[in-house]
Design a protein around this motif. Structure first.
Motif, PDB file in Angstrom:
ATOM      1  N   ARG A  30     -47.329  -3.595 -34.748  1.00  0.00           N
ATOM      2  CA  ARG A  30     -47.966  -4.339 -33.659  1.00  0.00           C
ATOM      3  C   ARG A  30     -49.386  -4.729 -34.063  1.00  0.00           C
ATOM      4  N   ASP A  31     -50.056  -3.895 -34.844  1.00  0.00           N
ATOM      5  CA  ASP A  31     -51.383  -4.259 -35.363  1.00  0.00           C
ATOM      6  C   ASP A  31     -51.295  -5.514 -36.233  1.00  0.00           C
ATOM      7  N   SER A  32     -50.232  -5.618 -37.044  1.00  0.00           N
ATOM      8  CA  SER A  32     -50.032  -6.813 -37.883  1.00  0.00           C
ATOM      9  C   SER A  32     -49.956  -8.059 -37.012  1.00  0.00           C
ATOM     10  N   LEU A  33     -49.263  -7.932 -35.868  1.00  0.00           N
ATOM     11  CA  LEU A  33     -49.100  -9.079 -34.971  1.00  0.00           C
ATOM     12  C   LEU A  33     -50.431  -9.490 -34.353  1.00  0.00           C
ATOM     13  N   VAL A  34     -51.235  -8.517 -33.970  1.00  0.00           N
ATOM     14  CA  VAL A  34     -52.545  -8.820 -33.386  1.00  0.00           C
ATOM     15  C   VAL A  34     -53.430  -9.510 -34.414  1.00  0.00           C
ATOM     16  N   ARG A  35     -53.422  -8.996 -35.630  1.00  0.00           N
ATOM     17  CA  ARG A  35     -54.240  -9.600 -36.689  1.00  0.00           C
ATOM     18  C   ARG A  35     -53.775 -11.020 -37.003  1.00  0.00           C
ATOM     19  N   TYR A  36     -52.459 -11.212 -37.068  1.00  0.00           N
ATOM     20  CA  TYR A  36     -51.941 -12.547 -37.348  1.00  0.00           C
ATOM     21  C   TYR A  36     -52.277 -13.501 -36.201  1.00  0.00           C
ATOM     22  N   ALA A  37     -52.158 -13.028 -34.971  1.00  0.00           N
ATOM     23  CA  ALA A  37     -52.493 -13.877 -33.818  1.00  0.00           C
ATOM     24  C   ALA A  37     -53.948 -14.336 -33.907  1.00  0.00           C
ATOM     25  N   GLY A  38     -54.828 -13.419 -34.249  1.00  0.00           N
ATOM     26  CA  GLY A  38     -56.240 -13.775 -34.375  1.00  0.00           C
ATOM     27  C   GLY A  38     -56.494 -14.778 -35.490  1.00  0.00           C
ATOM     28  N   SER A  40     -54.241 -16.913 -36.796  1.00  0.00           N
ATOM     29  CA  SER A  40     -53.517 -18.176 -36.615  1.00  0.00           C
ATOM     30  C   SER A  40     -53.849 -18.892 -35.312  1.00  0.00           C
ATOM     31  N   GLY A  41     -54.352 -18.143 -34.346  1.00  0.00           N
ATOM     32  CA  GLY A  41     -54.601 -18.719 -33.027  1.00  0.00           C
ATOM     33  C   GLY A  41     -53.355 -18.748 -32.152  1.00  0.00           C
ATOM     34  N   ASP A  42     -52.276 -18.129 -32.599  1.00  0.00           N
ATOM     35  CA  ASP A  42     -51.020 -18.099 -31.838  1.00  0.00           C
ATOM     36  C   ASP A  42     -50.994 -16.836 -30.974  1.00  0.00           C
ATOM     37  N   PHE A  43     -51.450 -16.985 -29.733  1.00  0.00           N
ATOM     38  CA  PHE A  43     -51.518 -15.847 -28.823  1.00  0.00           C
ATOM     39  C   PHE A  43     -50.405 -15.867 -27.780  1.00  0.00           C
ATOM     40  N   ASN A  44     -49.248 -16.419 -28.153  1.00  0.00           N
ATOM     41  CA  ASN A  44     -48.101 -16.398 -27.255  1.00  0.00           C
ATOM     42  C   ASN A  44     -47.788 -14.934 -26.935  1.00  0.00           C
ATOM     43  N   PRO A  45     -47.708 -14.568 -25.653  1.00  0.00           N
ATOM     44  CA  PRO A  45     -47.530 -13.156 -25.291  1.00  0.00           C
ATOM     45  C   PRO A  45     -46.201 -12.541 -25.734  1.00  0.00           C
ATOM     46  N   ILE A  46     -45.228 -13.336 -26.167  1.00  0.00           N
ATOM     47  CA  ILE A  46     -43.990 -12.727 -26.670  1.00  0.00           C
ATOM     48  C   ILE A  46     -44.239 -11.971 -27.971  1.00  0.00           C
ATOM     49  N   HIS A  47     -45.413 -12.173 -28.564  1.00  0.00           N
ATOM     50  CA  HIS A  47     -45.752 -11.499 -29.811  1.00  0.00           C
ATOM     51  C   HIS A  47     -46.563 -10.228 -29.597  1.00  0.00           C
ATOM     52  N   TYR A  48     -46.860  -9.883 -28.338  1.00  0.00           N
ATOM     53  CA  TYR A  48     -47.611  -8.645 -28.129  1.00  0.00           C
ATOM     54  C   TYR A  48     -47.345  -7.953 -26.801  1.00  0.00           C
TER      55      TYR A  48
END
Length: 147
Positions: A30-38, A40-48
């Protein structure tokens, strides 16, 4: 695994179609997803957010498709020795990678030489990326140039 030339690049003359050139396992958390979201700018909530993922009918929080794609090609980049050598990369997204809140998700990647063009100093590498024993990227292919 493919041999290396004296320059450190893979030795294409020792490479045959079907040879495995690289393999790796990558833990996505889940940390990987938060870092990638930051990044890439992709903060779609299905990713967290589990509640949002479940509300829209997903089996859980999903890894970003582009994150999965990037992790898979990194295995080829490591083999090639230089990211600039990957001159083309294409995939189809076939299945999601569900990232468990506690255990994460392990992406297994295998890369094989599919086409070896000695005259052009390039190789097409076919990538197999799996999660829980199922392929998650279809027709994943990278052209690597050593010219």
């Amino acid at each position: 695994m493919a041999e290396r030339s004296t320059s450190g690049a893979p030795d294409l003359t020792a490479l045959s179609v079907g040879d495995e050139v690289a393999q790796a396992e990558h833990l996505i958390t889940r940390d990987s997803l938060v870092r990638y979201a930051g990044a890439s700018g992709d903060f779609n909530p299905i990713h967290y957010r589990d509640d949002v993922a479940e509300f829209v009918g997903l089996p859980g929080v999903l890894a970003h498709g582009m994150l999965t794609m990037g992790i898979a090609v990194q295995t080829v980049v490591d083999w090639a020795g230089d990211p600039a050598r990957v001159v083309d990369y294409q995939v189809r997204f076939t299945r999601p990678v569900v990232v468990d809140r506690n255990d994460g998700a392990t992406l297994s990647v295998s890369a094989r030489a599919a086409v070896v063009e000695l005259q052009n100093h390039r190789v097409r590498v076919d990538i197999i990326a799996t999660f829980n024993g199922q392929t998650v990227l279809g027709k994943a292919q990278a052209w690597v140039s050593f010219a």
